[in-house]
Design an enzyme around this catalytic site. Structure first.
Site, short mmCIF file in Angstrom:
data_model
loop_
_atom_site.label_atom_id
_atom_site.label_comp_id
_atom_site.label_asym_id
_atom_site.label_seq_id
_atom_site.Cartn_x
_atom_site.Cartn_y
_atom_site.Cartn_z
N HIS A 130 -48.62 25.83 9.36
CA HIS A 130 -48.66 24.37 9.42
C HIS A 130 -49.96 23.92 10.11
O HIS A 130 -50.62 22.98 9.67
CB HIS A 130 -47.47 23.84 10.21
CG HIS A 130 -46.17 23.86 9.46
ND1 HIS A 130 -45.57 25.04 9.07
CD2 HIS A 130 -45.35 22.86 9.04
CE1 HIS A 130 -44.43 24.75 8.45
NE2 HIS A 130 -44.28 23.43 8.41
N GLN B 251 0.81 -1.21 0.00
CA GLN B 251 0.00 0.00 0.00
C GLN B 251 0.85 1.26 0.00
O GLN B 251 0.42 2.30 -0.52
CB GLN B 251 -0.94 0.00 1.21
CG GLN B 251 -1.94 -1.14 1.19
CD GLN B 251 -2.84 -1.12 -0.03
OE1 GLN B 251 -3.57 -0.17 -0.27
NE2 GLN B 251 -2.77 -2.18 -0.84
N GLU C 52 -8.39 3.12 6.62
CA GLU C 52 -9.07 2.63 5.42
C GLU C 52 -9.03 1.10 5.33
O GLU C 52 -10.06 0.44 5.24
CB GLU C 52 -8.40 3.24 4.20
CG GLU C 52 -8.95 2.77 2.86
CD GLU C 52 -8.13 3.30 1.69
OE1 GLU C 52 -8.66 3.29 0.57
OE2 GLU C 52 -6.97 3.71 1.89
N HIS C 53 -7.84 0.54 5.32
CA HIS C 53 -7.65 -0.91 5.23
C HIS C 53 -7.06 -1.43 6.55
O HIS C 53 -6.06 -0.89 7.03
CB HIS C 53 -6.67 -1.28 4.12
CG HIS C 53 -7.01 -0.76 2.77
ND1 HIS C 53 -6.31 0.28 2.17
CD2 HIS C 53 -7.96 -1.13 1.90
CE1 HIS C 53 -6.82 0.52 0.98
NE2 HIS C 53 -7.83 -0.31 0.78
#
Length: 433
Positions: free
Chosen positions: A412, A250, A318-319
């Site tokens: 409303h 990586q 991430e990983h």
């Protein structure tokens, strides 16, 4: 307490490098808003040395490029895309549409509507990341997106044929040889030759990530992304050679890609560091992997498995690769990660390239609040309501009147009053005139 055998550079240094990126991206986006295609062409010439008659490939050009790709590459692309398609379909089938009757004649429903146009950014530059075409385009098409615009840059002035083949086989409706901020901005704001999209997905360098960040809100994006991250979790049974190989796998993504080891074994930590130093000189991608490891690599030694997972969650990477005796324990212990890779037989590179889960994942701590790209990102989950029973109309109308007046929302309240009046004859004191 954890012992740190290897530190990364201070975060302040990383933050300072992003300031120039932000300034550059802001200027490029503003210029493309104002001058459209002319600005896109200038930036493509400047950054990629690329200025064809048309950045969009015709069907004939795509066919010719795909025909030039070796059959084995085409076969492999088809296989991997089927893995991604299959997993995305399972994700889609897990998302239910429904309609329920909560009161007599009161029907509430949920349905999923695909975005009508999505942009897929497939990085190029140094590496032809064909896998990103699978992740962004295949997943969008499984979701039912009718128009997918795919952009990738040329590589050293050449057409990345395998990437174009992957984009085409994935189902891209438009293929553009255009990269960087100019591609992201063109997809987001549109030009004379490119209609804008509603959402942009896909990884990229710091400039691409910053462009997506600045354009978010005007368009949707998959997630805020930074440099690729890997966190390896190891106990005393882990092989330091495997730890080192996977950390470097990586780190080669870029010189700012963090690669971190957390282990319960000082011996594994020291041997992993030694293996990294042994392997680095012979890596063809050393020019990226070496500064990534030198400046952003970390090694932590902890006292127990529980401390291992606690520190891992704090990183929110991430990983996360789990090289322990009981890797599936991570499924119970961890809550903050982009994707888990369990056991020595499952490397992060499988997820990046071939296994079928999506590799567009959260970085820079974003795993604290989001997962990665998935089929649901291309879908808008919307609701609808219908009230057909008069008793329920009266009940809800009166309740709406009371609840709205507590909040001082008289308009409303009156909408509710009207429904009670029509359904049950309630008076409308505010309308007596």
């Amino acid at each position: 307490m954890a012992e740190i055998l290897k530190h990364a550079v201070p975060k302040a240094e990383v933050a300072a490098s992003l300031d120039q990126v932000r300034e550059t991206v802001t200027g490029v986006i503003a210029d493309i808003r104002e001058r459209g295609d002319a600005a896109v062409r200038e930036y493509s010439e400047k950054f990629d040395k690329w200025s064809p008659d048309s950045f969009r490939l015709s069907a004939e050009e795509v066919e010719k490029i795909v025909a030039s790709v070796p059959q084995q590459v085409i076969d492999d692309i088809r296989f991997v895309q089927e893995q991604v398609r299959s997993f995305a379909r399972h994700q889609l089938h897990s998302m239910g549409e429904f309609e329920v009757e909560t009161l007599p004649g009161v029907k509430l429903g949920q349905k999923h509507i695909p975005v009508q146009a999505a942009g897929a950014y497939i990085p190029g530059g140094r590496y032809p990341l064909t896998a990103s075409a699978h992740m962004t385009i295949v997943t969008a098409k499984v979701a039912g997106v009718p128009r997918v615009v795919a952009c990738t840059p040329p590589i050293h002035g050449e057409i990345p044929a395998a990437t174009v083949a992957a984009m085409h086989l994935a189902g891209a409706d438009e293929i553009w040889l255009l990269g960087g901020v100019q591609a992201v901005a063109a997809m987001a704001v549109g030009t004379d030759t490119m209609e804008p999209v509603n959402l942009i997905a896909g990884p990229g360098n710091a400039y691409v990530a910053e462009a997506k960040r600045q354009l978010f809100g005007e368009i949707g994006i998959d997630l805020f992304a930074g440099p690729t991250e890997i966190l390896v979790l190891a106990d005393d049974q882990a092989d330091p050679f495997v730890c080192a190989v996977d950390l470097l796998s990586q780190a080669e993504h870029g010189p700012d890609s963090p690669a971190v080891l957390i282990t319960t074994s000082r011996e594994v930590a020291e041997k992993t560091i030694a293996e990294v130093e042994r392997l680095l000189p012979g890596m063809p991608t050393r020019d990226y992997a070496e500064p990534a490891w030198r400046n952003h690599g970390q090694v932590h030694v902890v006292g127990s498995v529980d401390e291992l997972y606690e520190l891992a969650d704090a990183f929110a990477f991430e990983h996360v690769e789990v090289l322990t005796a009981e890797p599936r324990l991570a499924l119970e212990k961890m809550t903050q990660y982009g994707a888990l890779f369990l056991g020595e037989g499952t490397c992060v590179s499988f997820g990046d390239k071939v296994i079928g889960t999506n590799h567009v994942l959260p970085t820079r701590g974003a795993a604290r609040y989001t997962g990665g790209l998935w089929v649901g990102k291309y879908l808008k989950t919307v609701t609808y309501q219908e009230v057909t029973d008069t008793a329920s109309q009266a009940l809800l109308g009166r309740l709406c009147g009371r609840a709205s007046r507590v909040e001082l929302f008289e308009g409303h309240a009156r909408s509710g009053d009207v429904r009670a009046a029509r359904a049950a004859g309630d008076a409308l004191p505010w309308n007596e005139a």
